[in-house]
Design an enzyme around this catalytic site. Sequence first.
Site, mmCIF file in Angstrom:
data_model
loop_
_atom_site.group_PDB
_atom_site.id
_atom_site.type_symbol
_atom_site.label_atom_id
_atom_site.label_comp_id
_atom_site.label_asym_id
_atom_site.label_seq_id
_atom_site.Cartn_x
_atom_site.Cartn_y
_atom_site.Cartn_z
ATOM 1 N N ASP A 403 40.515 -3.955 16.357
ATOM 2 C CA ASP A 403 39.370 -3.821 17.245
ATOM 3 C C ASP A 403 39.581 -4.549 18.563
ATOM 4 O OD1 ASP A 403 36.469 -3.222 17.759
ATOM 5 O OD2 ASP A 403 36.342 -5.412 17.716
ATOM 6 N N GLU A 456 42.476 -0.057 19.073
ATOM 7 C CA GLU A 456 41.390 0.405 19.922
ATOM 8 C C GLU A 456 41.623 -0.228 21.293
ATOM 9 O OE1 GLU A 456 36.613 0.191 20.699
ATOM 10 O OE2 GLU A 456 37.774 -1.510 19.982
#
Length: 723
Positions: A403, A456
């Site tokens: 993330d 990401e």
Amino acid sequence: MIEISVIAEGLAGLRSGETHDPHAILGRRVTGDTVELRLWRPGANSVELLSDPPVALAEIASGIFSADVGASSAPIAARYRAVDGDGIQRVFVDPYGFLPTLGELDLHLIAEGRHEDLGLVMGAREVELEAVIGIAFSVWAPSARSVAVVGDFNGWDDYRHPMRSLGASGIWEVFIPEASVGDCYKFSVLGADGARREKADPGAHQVEVPPRTASVVAPRPAHRWGDQAYLGQSRTPHRDAMSIYEMHLSSWRRHDDGRSLGYRELADVLPAYLSDLGFTHVEFMPVMAHPFDGSWGYQTTGYFAPHAPLGTPDELRLLIDRLHQADIGVILDWAPAHFARDAWALDHFDGTALYEHADPLRGEHPDWGTKVFNHGRTEVRNFLTASAWYWLGQYHADGLRVDAVASMLYRDYSRKAGEWVPGPDGGREDHDAVEFLRDLNRVTHRRRPGAIMAAEESTAWPGVSRPIELGGLGFGMKWNMGWMHDTLDYFQRDPVHRVHHHSQLTFGLLYAFSENFILPLSHDEVVHGKGSLLSKMPGDPWQRFANLRALYGHMWAHPGKKLIFMGSELAQLDEWSHEGQLPWHLSADRNHAGMSNLVRDLNRVYRAHPPLYERDSEPSGFAWLDGDEAAANVLAYARFADDDVVVCVANLSPVPRDGFRVALPTGGAWREILNTDSTSYGGSGVGNLGRVEAQATPWRGREWSASVTLPPLGVLWLAPETS
């Protein structure tokens, strides 16, 4: 005998809760043939050695009991009986007669930041020493003045079980025979700043159910894995079919009383559901421990423990095992960029900025109210890399979606001028984070070849999914955020205006092969007032469904792996809410059931045709057949793999087009292998009766072409009849 002054000094440290080596003055003190037993039992009325005959220990100072015995009467694991201040008799083994439970190699690797199995040696572990079963506790707190273990086994007494410092390693350790599996505990840390804090264990394998915040002594893993056949398969993620179902486990399905299905219950229903829809992988939003069940889980408080409201560690293992046995891979979201600032967790752990940067311009994230990991600190990098490997090794996860990588790469991420600190070279790049990410990918790919490490990353940072030796970050995959934003922006527009935005669908092919991309229609697009995917679509109800079907048809044919968020397969009407569950009742409606039918067929046909996935990252896997029909809102392109080909034709206007000429790579008959306007999906049924015939009519630079009927707001997939 230790000098009285040393005893007095040690006693003062024990009584004040400020000691770094309780083992130096406690335990067995051998002098010739005599052994002095010295115990720390604050509040006890009496203590005796359970020998034959029993030997009473005298209280030589407040809380310290002592007796001289013969060597044969005092084994290291001698048992004692105390009558504590509450009048209850308790039998115990002295914790302070044992050698450290971490070896020299462990400490050496920790100091160098190379202990990849840190999750197996830190925290709370059930071990057997000198034929005694107990719990070994260890924690990293290099600047602490003292650390003690508090828990169910000692009445949460800050002074009962002080730990010893293992020197320059910064590790504190103690073995407590009185503790046992299932006990709740924390570390009582007297920080460098003089403040005492009760901290959850950063290395805990199990935690209490929020809002309770203690760590739990986890049992040794007992799950018997049955996924050997699955794990034995060779995998090359960038060339394999990959269709990912992203999930927030707590809000997928609930009981009638509102309780979420736990890991064990999900294991009974989720594999069959995903298999029926044809997904190759499932991605769980963070299952690492976090304090609020309704959140997405990105503010992590336990990097080695699963989220407790859904079940135990072994129950999560069962869920992953069942998915593997159904031939479904498991990707876990993981957040190494920042962590929750809860006072009982990592924040200011030993009275200093230990895991985070000391400078608030670097150590605090302005968007999320979290603390930013100091990736330049060796032990922090080791902690995170070991966490990543723990989930891959101990839980058999197939990969991690990392993330917020962009927030790690740039010092000025989401910060205005004057709110960030340039690097030593004056630049905005965070070179410490870059090296951490490379180390992370080196370890995971070396220990698990074929692991899916997906970033990401929302910027144009070069080489995110390129090999480290070529200057890349070493990830295997990268989320294509540019494709997602452009494509959704196009599809949200009324078709009458799409002529002016045609390039939003074609521009992405200029960079589509610069990385190994995943195309995400993720949770980020269905929250915070953005609405569901269906609600974004323009037009009347029929057109909204047709637009969404066309979006999926284009997405599944476009270069890049596929990811949709749960509920998208049902064409959910409202945006996601953590308080509810998926609108399962919609499956009784023709249009919503039709969307599920489409997703099922997209996955089935996609997996059956290698041109749709084998060369996702190679320019040779794609060719435009018609990318310039902006006025008609039409796209046509071909996907290739070795001797096979699939053609996608998209009509993104609400009018059918009869006799529309489309260039084709070869002659002969072409089968209509998918039509998003099929009545089985809720469409109008416009199509080509299952096949078209290519003629030797040059078109758009190709020798072959066909006259095709294009359904309104529909996408066709065509394949040579022989394939």
